[in-house]
Design an enzyme around this catalytic site. Structure first.
Site, PDB file in Angstrom:
ATOM      1  N   ASN A  14       0.842  -1.215   0.000  1.00 30.02           N
ATOM      2  CA  ASN A  14       0.000   0.000   0.000  1.00 30.02           C
ATOM      3  C   ASN A  14       0.865   1.248   0.000  1.00 30.02           C
ATOM      4  OD1 ASN A  14      -3.038  -0.352   0.098  1.00 30.02           O
ATOM      5  ND2 ASN A  14      -2.363  -1.941   1.534  1.00 30.02           N
ATOM      6  N   ARG A  61       3.130   0.657  25.694  1.00 27.25           N
ATOM      7  CA  ARG A  61       2.570   1.300  24.490  1.00 27.25           C
ATOM      8  C   ARG A  61       2.732   2.811  24.538  1.00 27.25           C
ATOM      9  NH1 ARG A  61      -0.149  -2.099  21.200  1.00 27.25           N
ATOM     10  NH2 ARG A  61      -0.986  -3.966  22.172  1.00 27.25           N
ATOM     11  N   MET A  86       0.889  -2.587  12.071  1.00 22.69           N
ATOM     12  CA  MET A  86       0.164  -3.587  12.855  1.00 22.69           C
ATOM     13  C   MET A  86       0.334  -3.398  14.368  1.00 22.69           C
ATOM     14  SD  MET A  86      -1.283  -4.927  10.328  1.00 22.69           S
ATOM     15  CE  MET A  86      -2.087  -6.459  10.740  1.00 22.69           C
ATOM     16  N   LEU A  89      -2.619   1.676  18.579  1.00 25.20           N
ATOM     17  CA  LEU A  89      -2.116   2.959  19.076  1.00 25.20           C
ATOM     18  C   LEU A  89      -2.923   3.418  20.288  1.00 25.20           C
ATOM     19  CD1 LEU A  89      -1.712   4.386  15.487  1.00 25.20           C
ATOM     20  CD2 LEU A  89       0.176   3.963  17.096  1.00 25.20           C
ATOM     21  N   ASN A 103      -6.194   5.115   8.144  1.00 23.47           N
ATOM     22  CA  ASN A 103      -5.789   3.708   8.098  1.00 23.47           C
ATOM     23  C   ASN A 103      -6.504   3.019   6.947  1.00 23.47           C
ATOM     24  OD1 ASN A 103      -4.696   1.184   9.089  1.00 23.47           O
ATOM     25  ND2 ASN A 103      -6.729   0.710   9.893  1.00 23.47           N
ATOM     26  N   HIS A 105      -7.999  -0.788   5.965  1.00 23.77           N
ATOM     27  CA  HIS A 105      -8.340  -2.050   6.626  1.00 23.77           C
ATOM     28  C   HIS A 105      -8.926  -3.010   5.590  1.00 23.77           C
ATOM     29  CE1 HIS A 105      -9.410  -4.678   9.924  1.00 23.77           C
ATOM     30  NE2 HIS A 105     -10.576  -4.852   9.329  1.00 23.77           N
ATOM     31  N   THR A 137      -9.750   6.592  15.102  1.00 24.97           N
ATOM     32  CA  THR A 137     -10.262   7.109  16.379  1.00 24.97           C
ATOM     33  C   THR A 137      -9.881   6.079  17.447  1.00 24.97           C
ATOM     34  OG1 THR A 137     -12.377   6.019  15.952  1.00 24.97           O
ATOM     35  CG2 THR A 137     -12.204   8.338  15.295  1.00 24.97           C
ATOM     36  N   LEU A 140     -10.834   0.664  17.935  1.00 28.07           N
ATOM     37  CA  LEU A 140     -10.144  -0.025  16.837  1.00 28.07           C
ATOM     38  C   LEU A 140     -11.036  -0.198  15.603  1.00 28.07           C
ATOM     39  CD1 LEU A 140      -7.514  -1.614  16.049  1.00 28.07           C
ATOM     40  CD2 LEU A 140      -8.749  -3.680  16.752  1.00 28.07           C
TER      41      LEU A 140
HETATM   42  C1  GAR Z   1      -3.091  -4.705   3.913  1.00 30.33           C
HETATM   43  O1  GAR Z   1      -4.000  -5.649   3.420  1.00 30.33           O
HETATM   44  C2  GAR Z   1      -3.781  -3.792   4.912  1.00 30.33           C
HETATM   45  O2  GAR Z   1      -5.116  -3.521   4.589  1.00 30.33           O
HETATM   46  C3  GAR Z   1      -3.692  -4.607   6.169  1.00 30.33           C
HETATM   47  O3  GAR Z   1      -2.429  -5.191   6.138  1.00 30.33           O
HETATM   48  C4  GAR Z   1      -2.025  -5.369   4.780  1.00 30.33           C
HETATM   49  C5  GAR Z   1      -0.683  -4.709   4.622  1.00 30.33           C
HETATM   50  O4  GAR Z   1      -0.156  -4.984   3.348  1.00 30.33           O
HETATM   51  N1  GAR Z   1      -3.872  -3.804   7.332  1.00 30.33           N
HETATM   52  C6  GAR Z   1      -4.463  -4.236   8.436  1.00 30.33           C
HETATM   53  O5  GAR Z   1      -4.853  -5.372   8.587  1.00 30.33           O
HETATM   54  C7  GAR Z   1      -4.566  -3.202   9.532  1.00 30.33           C
HETATM   55  N2  GAR Z   1      -5.408  -3.683  10.581  1.00 30.33           N
HETATM   56  P1  GAR Z   1       0.979  -4.070   2.740  1.00 30.33           P
HETATM   57  O6  GAR Z   1       2.097  -4.012   3.791  1.00 30.33           O
HETATM   58  O7  GAR Z   1       1.409  -4.789   1.515  1.00 30.33           O
HETATM   59  O8  GAR Z   1       0.391  -2.718   2.465  1.00 30.33           O
END
Ligand code: GAR
Length: 212
Positions: A14, A61, A86, A89, A103, A105, A137, A140
């Site tokens: 991403n 944290r 991951m 926060l 973010n 998701h 926010t 989660l």
């Molecule tokens: C992505 O699918 C993103 O949506 C997810 O982790 C992957 C990261 O891939 N994020 C979450 O699950 C956040 N809770 P990437 O490192 O190739 O972007």
């Protein structure tokens, strides 16, 4: 031009889609909580500054988030973009960047907050799945939604095949959301809702499986 910092934990696809999207902003740094995150190399290849703030170096944290905020603020970031970051926060961190922290998701929120979204969608037999970009926010994966993309779930899907189909859409909607924010075409209003001065484009319905 707004300055953006991207936070990652892993491969950074991403992040890469953002780096390659020719956004109307300056991506000033990519920060990872893991030194071995593959995305760091990709960022460096694009000439972007990188930093590692390892959560393992901090007692809790709050201490980690304070250190992370210090590095982010050193880059004078206007917008903080979580791209496969991951770590959960703290409320303090989230409040500090209110309206400036987003973010992506891998589900159609509010369905499937948390982890293992593709496995859970397959288990439930849903016919449509997808991804969401939202403001962060304290609760989660529950912040105001900026944009979503839906994909069909196919009969023979595995978590890997479904994840690939969703990821393809993630790479389309995340740059779009960041572009809107950079151009101040969308924002978080006083009531904590997403406001926009863009014309809405209705698009068309996704029916899955198809009607024919
Ligand atoms: C992505 O699918 C993103 O949506 C997810 O982790 C992957 C990261 O891939 N994020 C979450 O699950 C956040 N809770 P990437 O490192 O190739 O972007």
């Amino acid at each position: 031009m707004k300055k953006i910092v991207i936070l990652i934990s892993g491969r950074g696809s991403n992040m890469q889609s953002l780096l390659e999207a020719k956004l109307p902003c300056e991506i000033v740094a990519v920060i990872s909580n893991k030194a071995d995150a593959g995305g760091l190399t990709v960022a460096q290849e694009h000439g972007i500054a990188t930093a590692v703030v390892s959560h393992r170096d901090y007692a809790d944290r709050a201490a980690f988030d304070a250190a992370l905020a210090q590095v982010i603020d050193g880059y004078r970031a206007d917008l903080v973009v979580l791209a496969g970051f991951m770590r959960i926060l703290t409320d303090g961190f989230v409040e500090r960047y209110r309206g400036r922290l987003i973010n992506i998701h891998p589900s159609l929120l509010p369905a499937y907050a948390g982890t293992h979204t593709h496995e859970r969608a397959l288990q439930d037999g849903v016919k449509i799945h997808g991804c969401t970009v939202h403001f962060v926010t304290p609760t989660l994966d529950a912040g105001p939604i900026l944009i979503q993309a839906a994909v069909p779930v196919l009969r023979d899907d595995t978590p890997a095949s479904l994840s690939a189909r969703v990821l393809h859409e993630e790479h389309r909607i995340y740059p779009q959301a960041v572009r809107w924010l950079c151009r101040e075409q969308v924002w978080l209003d006083e009531q904590g809702r997403v406001a926009s001065n863009r014309l809405e484009q209705p698009g068309s319905a996704l029916v899955s499986p198809g009607l024919s």
